[in-house]
Design a protein around this motif. Sequence first.
Motif: not given
Length: 368
Positions: A218-219, A245-254, A271-284
Amino acid sequence: MSEPTTPLTYSVTSRVSPFAPRGAVTDETQKDDGATCPVSTFPAAGVMPVVAADSPVSRVREPGLMATLDRPAPARTGVRGILGSLGIRISPGRAEQAKRDADQRLILDEEIIRQATWTRAISILVANSKGGVGKTPVALMLAGTLASVRGGSVCVLEVSDDPGALNFRAEGSPNLGLGELVSAVSTVFTAGQLAGYTAPQTSFASVIGSVGTRPPLTRTDVAAVSAVIDSFYAIRVMDSGNQSSSSAFEGAVETADALVIPVLNSGDAVFEALALLERLRKEGGQSAGLADRAIILRLTDGRPEHPQVMERLDRILAGAGVAQVFSVPYDAHIAERGQLTLGRLDPATYRVLAAAAATIVSSVRVLM
């Protein structure tokens, strides 16, 4: 008749690290092609030409020594080298000069890695939602490169929801790992205690992966384990799973300061790499900063690669808005899908990893 004038350059003596492979092209394999290549810039190994590098390197110095203005060293290999042994000074051919340039670039990259310091521990997240693109090998070998140059103080941590392949690909067979550390994290207060949950590598890196079944990460788990690791290691490299989108990944990003995205030369991986970048940029915030500083490691697994597909991927990656894209050549040791040892990598692979590692530590140092 006077001797022809040759351009001035800075001489560098290459040094060999005990753990880093050297000599992608040896003197014995050099072939003289009659061309010259002046030493003025040393592009980072494996960097795609469509990506602008940092400022060109026009000065080269041996770490710890003042640069010495000197004439280019004469050729030592091929027909030119033979002429040199007879007392006829002649500049090196293209192949020999390319090897010298690569050696000089490696010296600079290793110096950047070795000399980088921070006022706290830093962390590098290796991520891509697409599975099978080389996240675990990249995490292990990138951490190994950093540890071998810096003399240790680098830990590789598994941050996937469920047990991954980190311990399987790492050297050794530890009795305790991530699951046990999560359960006992509140009781770990010394480096000696933490060492009991690691798998030491010949590169001097330490690995903390899963040795068996464990509850989903978990995060909160990631934050707690990361805090303990950061108390005893200067660099933490995180090997993530496929659920961004998992709790563990969110903790890693933080807890991350830098983002490395491995891709294969295939559309789905990119394309999966670009989708990840787009999602992270939207989160700010923290997430967007990671995306803006992200680098991509483009790997080759030995499967056929159609030229038109490669050209399209080149264009897509060029417009992805990432800091840099590094191309990692095919490496038989990685392709074996077994235990990985830094010293068994192809020298060309090591050069790219060193260039990527130097870019990462430089970008993180700016944040401090």
